[in-house]
Design a protein around this motif. Structure first.
Motif, PDB file in Angstrom:
ATOM      1  N   ILE A  66       0.897  -1.222  -0.091  1.00 59.14           N
ATOM      2  CA  ILE A  66      -0.025   0.079  -0.021  1.00 59.14           C
ATOM      3  C   ILE A  66       0.843   1.346  -0.088  1.00 59.14           C
ATOM      4  N   GLY A  67       1.960   1.069   0.373  1.00 62.50           N
ATOM      5  CA  GLY A  67       2.967   2.405   0.399  1.00 62.50           C
ATOM      6  C   GLY A  67       3.367   2.711  -0.949  1.00 62.50           C
ATOM      7  N   VAL A  68       3.393   1.780  -1.844  1.00 63.11           N
ATOM      8  CA  VAL A  68       3.844   1.963  -3.259  1.00 63.11           C
ATOM      9  C   VAL A  68       2.736   2.706  -3.905  1.00 63.11           C
ATOM     10  N   GLY A 303      -7.270   8.235   1.742  1.00 68.76           N
ATOM     11  CA  GLY A 303      -7.627   7.005   2.633  1.00 68.76           C
ATOM     12  C   GLY A 303      -6.678   6.360   3.057  1.00 68.76           C
ATOM     13  N   ILE A 304      -5.633   6.104   2.281  1.00 66.59           N
ATOM     14  CA  ILE A 304      -4.357   5.445   2.915  1.00 66.59           C
ATOM     15  C   ILE A 304      -3.639   6.344   3.940  1.00 66.59           C
ATOM     16  N   ARG A 305      -3.557   7.462   3.835  1.00 66.86           N
ATOM     17  CA  ARG A 305      -3.023   8.353   4.787  1.00 66.86           C
ATOM     18  C   ARG A 305      -3.740   8.274   6.119  1.00 66.86           C
ATOM     19  N   ILE A 308      -3.975   3.962   7.343  1.00 69.06           N
ATOM     20  CA  ILE A 308      -2.315   3.337   7.367  1.00 69.06           C
ATOM     21  C   ILE A 308      -1.230   4.045   7.694  1.00 69.06           C
ATOM     22  N   LEU A 309      -0.989   5.335   7.335  1.00 71.89           N
ATOM     23  CA  LEU A 309       0.326   6.078   7.250  1.00 71.89           C
ATOM     24  C   LEU A 309       0.206   6.711   8.697  1.00 71.89           C
ATOM     25  N   GLU A 310      -0.727   7.712   8.596  1.00 75.10           N
ATOM     26  CA  GLU A 310      -0.740   8.480   9.987  1.00 75.10           C
ATOM     27  C   GLU A 310      -1.790   7.883  11.113  1.00 75.10           C
ATOM     28  N   LYS A 311      -2.793   7.074  10.603  1.00 76.51           N
ATOM     29  CA  LYS A 311      -3.586   6.320  11.434  1.00 76.51           C
ATOM     30  C   LYS A 311      -4.451   7.274  12.397  1.00 76.51           C
ATOM     31  N   ASP A 312      -4.986   8.349  11.807  1.00 73.78           N
ATOM     32  CA  ASP A 312      -6.005   9.147  12.745  1.00 73.78           C
ATOM     33  C   ASP A 312      -7.224   9.168  12.629  1.00 73.78           C
TER      34      ASP A 312
END
Length: 352
Positions: A66-68, A303-305, A308-312
């Motif tokens: 998902i990072g890619v 949505g990914i941010r 998954i990334l920041e998880k807010d």
């Protein structure tokens, strides 16, 4: 250490996705390594079947990298498009492989994990298995041929799983047609040994299989079929769900209203369209169209941010309401691409 372990054990080719620290998430190098091994074993008469599993005891495969996808959504779209193009070709390859593929979906199996596992000839889950297509929660629609599987689930259960990003345990996975057999994790090694000795895959797996117990979705099917079957739009669906005096119906409302409005409407349209499809190739071509359009849409990166990334857990969807997502905007996702997904196989038609 290689992120894909390809080796032979007796009569079987053993293919293990080996990235346990990332829940065996797939990247492009792994996808290509898997296809290389499958190509080699197809012409090897000593290999009569393939066993596909994941390293570690937490996950079979939690999905694509998902990072890619996020980096591509905010940067170069060609990167994610290449990943998806080759991933979908692998999914189709596994579904059409001329030798039986036995997928041991032990642990978390989501997104891309469904793509490589749930289209196999013989699909096994264990007591640790959790299967899901949770894409609407990150501003995307289910892909990897997942909507074809969900569309074939009994009644409206597949639509329910798709729109709520719902998770299926082993009993629900077997009941919904995402898996064929439940085998306790402690018996997998013996199962593989029998396959390596040349035993026929289907009856051998059946010999090790056990009843997974009651499927929770069976008990919920009455209200699920009533709510989803009577709905032509996501708005209609929420109206029906809100009228049901059932705790799980209220949980469904909460899950749906938290997801991306655009993704929800596109997903409902995609699952309904998949009901008319007869091949995985048709579905994967539709998936490629949808993912290509979502890559250009602000909701995917957001949505990914948030998840998954920041998880807010506080995504700012654009548009933010179902009412703002018109029919024309939804249909635009399904329009032909300048460069469609090219797949070998029995179905060479590109459906509008």
């Amino acid at each position: 250490m290689s992120t894909v372990l390809a080796r032979t054990q007796g009569a079987v080719g053993r293919l293990t996705v080996n990235r346990p620290e990332a829940l065996n998430a797939l990247d492009l190098r792994m996808i290509r390594a898997m296809r290389t091994a499958l190509d080699e074993w197809e012409s090897d008469p000593a290999v009569t079947a393939v066993v596909l599993d994941g390293a570690g005891d937490r996950a079979f495969c939690a999905g694509g990298d998902i990072g890619v996808v996020h980096s591509s959504a905010v940067g170069d779209p060609a990167v994610a498009l290449t990943l998806w193009r080759e991933e979908y070709r692998l999914d189709a390859r596994l579904a059409r492989y001329p030798k039986p593929v036995v997928a041991l979906m032990d642990g978390i199996t989501m997104g891309g994990g469904i793509g490589i596992g749930a289209h196999a000839a013989v699909r096994v889950v264990t007591e640790r298995s959790v299967l899901a297509m949770p894409e609407v929660a990150i501003g995307l629609a289910p892909d990897v041929g997942g909507t074809l599987l969900l569309a074939r689930a009994p009644g409206e259960l597949g639509t329910h799983l798709a729109l709520t990003a719902g998770r299926a345990g082993p009993a629900d996975a077997v009941h919904c047609g995402l898996a064929d057999h439940h085998v306790p994790a402690g018996r997998l090694a013996a199962l593989v040994d029998d396959l390596a000795a040349g035993a026929a895959p289907e009856p051998t797996v059946a010999k090790y299989a056990e009843d997974p117990g009651p499927a929770p979705l069976v008990a919920a099917r009455c209200w699920i079929d009533h709510a989803y079957g009577g709905a032509t739009t996501v708005e209609d669906l929420l109206y029906h769900l809100e009228a049901i005096d059932e705790p799980r119906a209220r949980e469904a409302v909460a899950a749906i209203t938290a997801a991306a409005p655009t993704a929800l409407k596109v997903t409902l349209r995609a699952v309904r369209a998949a009901r008319e499809m007869s091949t995985i190739e048709e579905c994967l071509r539709q998936d490629f169209r949808l993912c290509s359009r979502f890559l250009e849409h602000p909701d995917l990166a957001e949505g990914i941010r948030a998840a998954i990334l920041e998880k807010d857990r506080a995504p700012r969807w654009r548009p933010g309401t179902l009412a703002e997502v018109g029919d024309e905007a939804v249909e635009a996702f399904f329009a032909p691409l300048a460069e469609e997904l090219d797949l070998p196989g029995p179905d060479h038609l590109v459906h509008p």
